[in-house]
Motif scaffolding. Structure first.
Motif, PDB file in Angstrom:
ATOM      1  N   LEU A   1       0.742  -1.162   0.138  1.00 49.59           N
ATOM      2  CA  LEU A   1       0.525  -0.032   0.091  1.00 49.59           C
ATOM      3  C   LEU A   1       0.729   1.211  -0.106  1.00 49.59           C
ATOM      4  N   GLN A   2       2.102   1.606   1.052  1.00 51.32           N
ATOM      5  CA  GLN A   2       2.733   2.178   1.027  1.00 51.32           C
ATOM      6  C   GLN A   2       3.204   2.382  -0.200  1.00 51.32           C
ATOM      7  N   GLN A   3       3.585   1.485  -0.916  1.00 55.01           N
ATOM      8  CA  GLN A   3       4.276   1.533  -2.214  1.00 55.01           C
ATOM      9  C   GLN A   3       3.396   2.324  -3.583  1.00 55.01           C
ATOM     10  N   ARG A   4       2.540   1.837  -3.753  1.00 55.53           N
ATOM     11  CA  ARG A   4       1.491   2.388  -4.174  1.00 55.53           C
ATOM     12  C   ARG A   4       1.157   3.413  -4.238  1.00 55.53           C
ATOM     13  N   VAL A   5       1.416   4.101  -2.170  1.00 53.37           N
ATOM     14  CA  VAL A   5       0.886   5.943  -2.327  1.00 53.37           C
ATOM     15  C   VAL A   5       1.925   5.811  -3.019  1.00 53.37           C
ATOM     16  N   LEU A   6       3.174   5.912  -2.801  1.00 50.05           N
ATOM     17  CA  LEU A   6       4.286   6.564  -3.177  1.00 50.05           C
ATOM     18  C   LEU A   6       4.462   6.700  -5.009  1.00 50.05           C
ATOM     19  N   GLN A   7       4.283   5.077  -5.526  1.00 44.82           N
ATOM     20  CA  GLN A   7       4.130   5.650  -6.666  1.00 44.82           C
ATOM     21  C   GLN A   7       2.870   7.015  -7.393  1.00 44.82           C
ATOM     22  N   ALA A   8       1.875   7.093  -6.434  1.00 41.89           N
ATOM     23  CA  ALA A   8       0.701   7.718  -7.351  1.00 41.89           C
ATOM     24  C   ALA A   8       1.733   9.401  -7.141  1.00 41.89           C
ATOM     25  N   GLN A   9       1.755   9.329  -5.575  1.00 43.35           N
ATOM     26  CA  GLN A   9       3.065  10.911  -5.735  1.00 43.35           C
ATOM     27  C   GLN A   9       3.826  10.686  -6.238  1.00 43.35           C
ATOM     28  N   GLN A  10       3.993  10.120  -6.856  1.00 48.14           N
ATOM     29  CA  GLN A  10       5.394  10.551  -7.619  1.00 48.14           C
ATOM     30  C   GLN A  10       4.586  10.881  -9.117  1.00 48.14           C
ATOM     31  N   SER A  11       3.463   9.965  -9.492  1.00 43.17           N
ATOM     32  CA  SER A  11       2.839  10.417 -10.842  1.00 43.17           C
ATOM     33  C   SER A  11       2.043  11.855 -11.129  1.00 43.17           C
ATOM     34  N   LEU A  12       1.528  11.970  -9.406  1.00 41.67           N
ATOM     35  CA  LEU A  12       1.337  13.170  -9.282  1.00 41.67           C
ATOM     36  C   LEU A  12       2.094  14.151  -9.044  1.00 41.67           C
ATOM     37  N   GLU A  13       3.101  14.430  -8.821  1.00 41.78           N
ATOM     38  CA  GLU A  13       4.894  15.163  -9.096  1.00 41.78           C
ATOM     39  C   GLU A  13       4.684  15.488 -10.315  1.00 41.78           C
ATOM     40  N   ARG A  14       4.928  13.829 -11.207  1.00 43.26           N
ATOM     41  CA  ARG A  14       5.658  14.540 -12.445  1.00 43.26           C
ATOM     42  C   ARG A  14       4.334  15.122 -13.482  1.00 43.26           C
ATOM     43  N   ASP A  15       2.802  14.805 -13.317  1.00 40.05           N
ATOM     44  CA  ASP A  15       1.942  15.061 -13.583  1.00 40.05           C
ATOM     45  C   ASP A  15       1.822  17.058 -13.920  1.00 40.05           C
ATOM     46  N   TYR A  16       1.958  17.412 -12.215  1.00 38.42           N
ATOM     47  CA  TYR A  16       1.962  18.520 -11.793  1.00 38.42           C
ATOM     48  C   TYR A  16       3.377  19.648 -12.889  1.00 38.42           C
ATOM     49  N   LEU A  17       4.696  18.529 -12.904  1.00 46.03           N
ATOM     50  CA  LEU A  17       6.070  19.387 -13.445  1.00 46.03           C
ATOM     51  C   LEU A  17       5.477  19.672 -14.439  1.00 46.03           C
ATOM     52  N   ARG A  18       4.851  18.567 -15.299  1.00 40.57           N
ATOM     53  CA  ARG A  18       4.446  18.598 -16.634  1.00 40.57           C
ATOM     54  C   ARG A  18       3.537  19.893 -16.892  1.00 40.57           C
ATOM     55  N   LEU A  19       2.529  19.992 -16.402  1.00 38.16           N
ATOM     56  CA  LEU A  19       1.887  21.151 -16.204  1.00 38.16           C
ATOM     57  C   LEU A  19       2.166  22.053 -15.848  1.00 38.16           C
ATOM     58  N   ARG A  20       3.349  22.703 -15.097  1.00 38.38           N
ATOM     59  CA  ARG A  20       4.484  23.661 -14.989  1.00 38.38           C
ATOM     60  C   ARG A  20       4.707  23.781 -16.244  1.00 38.38           C
ATOM     61  N   GLN A  21       5.727  22.861 -17.218  1.00 41.66           N
ATOM     62  CA  GLN A  21       6.572  23.239 -18.146  1.00 41.66           C
ATOM     63  C   GLN A  21       5.333  23.348 -19.387  1.00 41.66           C
ATOM     64  N   LEU A  22       4.635  22.909 -19.090  1.00 38.98           N
ATOM     65  CA  LEU A  22       3.324  23.257 -20.381  1.00 38.98           C
ATOM     66  C   LEU A  22       3.257  25.282 -20.232  1.00 38.98           C
ATOM     67  N   GLU A  23       2.218  25.095 -18.851  1.00 36.26           N
ATOM     68  CA  GLU A  23       2.677  26.319 -18.360  1.00 36.26           C
ATOM     69  C   GLU A  23       3.118  27.190 -18.878  1.00 36.26           C
ATOM     70  N   ALA A  24       4.245  27.381 -19.098  1.00 35.63           N
ATOM     71  CA  ALA A  24       5.357  28.586 -19.285  1.00 35.63           C
ATOM     72  C   ALA A  24       5.322  28.464 -20.262  1.00 35.63           C
ATOM     73  N   ARG A  25       5.485  27.449 -21.112  1.00 33.99           N
ATOM     74  CA  ARG A  25       5.766  27.061 -22.244  1.00 33.99           C
ATOM     75  C   ARG A  25       4.876  27.520 -23.061  1.00 33.99           C
ATOM     76  N   TYR A  26       3.052  27.976 -22.641  1.00 34.84           N
ATOM     77  CA  TYR A  26       2.329  28.648 -22.910  1.00 34.84           C
ATOM     78  C   TYR A  26       2.071  30.184 -23.164  1.00 34.84           C
ATOM     79  N   ARG A  27       2.796  30.486 -21.878  1.00 36.43           N
ATOM     80  CA  ARG A  27       2.278  31.810 -21.497  1.00 36.43           C
ATOM     81  C   ARG A  27       4.010  32.233 -22.450  1.00 36.43           C
ATOM     82  N   MET A  28       5.454  31.608 -22.597  1.00 35.96           N
ATOM     83  CA  MET A  28       5.783  32.227 -23.298  1.00 35.96           C
ATOM     84  C   MET A  28       5.686  32.647 -24.655  1.00 35.96           C
TER      85      MET A  28
END
Length: 473
Positions: free
Chosen positions: A137-164
């Motif tokens: 269960l902890q491993q799944r939570v960790l994987q979910a957290q890592q996936s959320l962090e990757r998606d958040y980073l990707r969205l931040r990068q997309l937002e930065a490119r969109y803004r530019m």
């Protein structure tokens, strides 16, 4: 799962433990030990496992631990924890839950243990709880957290490119709330267009940027853009009396709300830019393009057409009839002119370029359009297809139906079509004669008025040799 840092501290003690547990026999104590944990080890004072209880499906190697030191059944990094728990049990110190990795044939198994002293000289009992489910269960939570962090980073990068891209675009762009017409975002070019400082347009109404006579028309246009993505742009005059601008808009939804993407451009500059871009595209396109008047006299042509007809330059072609270069005399262009007069368009007409005495011409595919002006002009797009035809598999089969013959119109001369139709009639008659005589070649040749040798020759000519092999002599 809540962490159990201490098994006794912080808990309310039994009110009368002596009366409850004084008569506790060995069987009841064993049951308590078995239900208290998934794994229970009886450890003597030397640290050796003398007895064990466990589910054999979960711990298939448990019986092999009997007689071994507990230290020898755990991983290297877990040994200090085991030594500390055994030492505290001998001293009577209150025990804490500690996670230990038990070594099994299937790998290390995480188990949380607490050690309780059984009595003076009676050793200790180590109660263990299997932590594999919790670890998974902890491993799944960790994987979910890592996936959320990757998606958040990707969205931040997309937002930065969109803004530019949004800020550096030379085209003025506004994001407008569809209900209130208030500007949510405006890029730098939009601020420059309306002579406003950066950030001053946000929060204001789009309609306030244009003169009062144009506002009602603008509101109707924005409402139509929400339901009709193909609506044509409109022209509106800014409130400061500057040059009119062209507005185009498209609707989209975001977070349950409706918004409009509004693009602005100078009314005259846009037309000039689009016209110049169109001419440059026509000049660079790989297919031949030629413009004629209503008499099909060449007015202009791109370099691809000049190369197709082997001319020196476009000046050499101006003023000459298109029929000097395209089509068979008296056939193709007359048919195309008739289609244009009736439908204003002709698509994928098969014709030739460069036909002259002794040369049938290079096969091409032609599409044409006729303008609706008082003095109409014709535009032709011509694409060579000789290479495509050469790549097709060769065939010597004659047409097998009237429909196939009519498809040859426009591709072959009348003389060739008549020859093909004669071959078709001969073949159909021979097939009918063979069927009438039950595939008897002698009888078929007799009713056709042919010699048997002549019939055999025609059978092979029309690809009926396989049929002839099975005929009766």
């Amino acid at each position: 799962m809540p962490a159990r840092n201490n098994s006794i501290e912080g808990k309310l003690p039994f009110g009368s433990a002596d009366s409850h547990f004084d008569k506790l026999d060995a069987g009841a104590a064993a049951k308590l030990a078995m239900v208290a944990g998934d794994l229970a080890l009886i450890i003597d004072d030397t640290g050796k496992i003398v007895d064990i209880t466990a589910n054999p499906r979960e711990f298939p190697d448990a019986k092999q631990w009997l007689g071994k030191d507990w230290l020898d059944t755990v991983s290297i990094e877990s040994r200090p924890k085991v030594m500390e728990m055994l030492a505290n049990a001998r001293k009577g110190v209150t025990q804490h839950w500690r996670q230990v990795n038990q070594v099994t044939s299937e790998g290390d198994v995480p188990v949380r243990f607490v050690v309780v002293k059984l009595g003076q000289g009676s050793g200790s009992i180590a109660l263990g709880r299997d932590m594999r489910d919790a670890a998974a269960l902890q491993q799944r939570v960790l994987q979910a957290q890592q996936s959320l962090e990757r998606d958040y980073l990707r969205l931040r990068q997309l937002e930065a490119r969109y803004r530019m891209l949004f800020d550096q675009s030379v085209e003025p762009v506004l994001i407008v709330d569809a209900e209130t017409f208030r500007i949510r975002e405006a890029n730098r070019a939009a601020h420059q267009l309306f002579h406003a400082r950066n950030g001053m347009l946000q929060g204001g109404k789009l309609t306030a940027l244009f003169g009062r006579p144009a506002r009602e028309h603008l509101i109707a246009f924005l409402g139509s853009a929400l339901v009709s993505p193909g609506i044509m742009p409109i022209e509106a005059e800014p409130i400061d009396g500057g040059e009119p601008v062209m507005l185009s808009a498209s609707g989209f939804r975001e977070r349950g709300g409706q918004f409009l993407l509004v693009r602005l451009a100078g009314a005259s500059g846009t037309a000039e830019h689009n016209s110049g871009a169109t001419l440059r595209v026509i000049e660079a396109m790989p297919d031949a393009f030629v413009l004629t008047d209503s008499r099909m006299i060449i007015q202009s042509a791109n370099p691809a057409f000049v190369e197709l007809v082997s001319a020196a330059s476009v000046d050499q072609l101006r003023g000459r009839p298109l029929g000097d270069f395209v089509g068979r005399p008296g056939i193709d262009l007359d048919l195309i002119d008739g289609q244009l007069a009736k439908h204003d368009i002709a698509r994928n007409v098969s014709t030739v370029v460069g036909a002259r005495d002794g040369f049938d011409g290079e096969p091409v595919e032609l599409s044409a359009v006729r303008t609706s002006d008082e003095q109409p002009s014709y535009g032709f797009v011509i694409r060579p297809i000789g290479r495509r035809l050469r790549d097709l598999p060769a065939t010597t089969d004659a047409p097998r139906s009237v429909e196939q013959l009519t498809e040859l119109v426009g591709r072959m001369s009348l003389r060739d079509i008549v020859r093909e139709s004669t071959d078709l009639i001969e073949r159909l008659c021979i097939e009918a004669a063979l069927e009438y005589t039950s595939n008897n070649r002698a009888s078929a040749a007799e009713i056709l008025g042919l010699s048997r040798q002549s019939l055999y020759s025609k059978l092979h000519r029309y690809g009926l040799g396989n049929m002839a092999d099975n005929l009766d002599a």
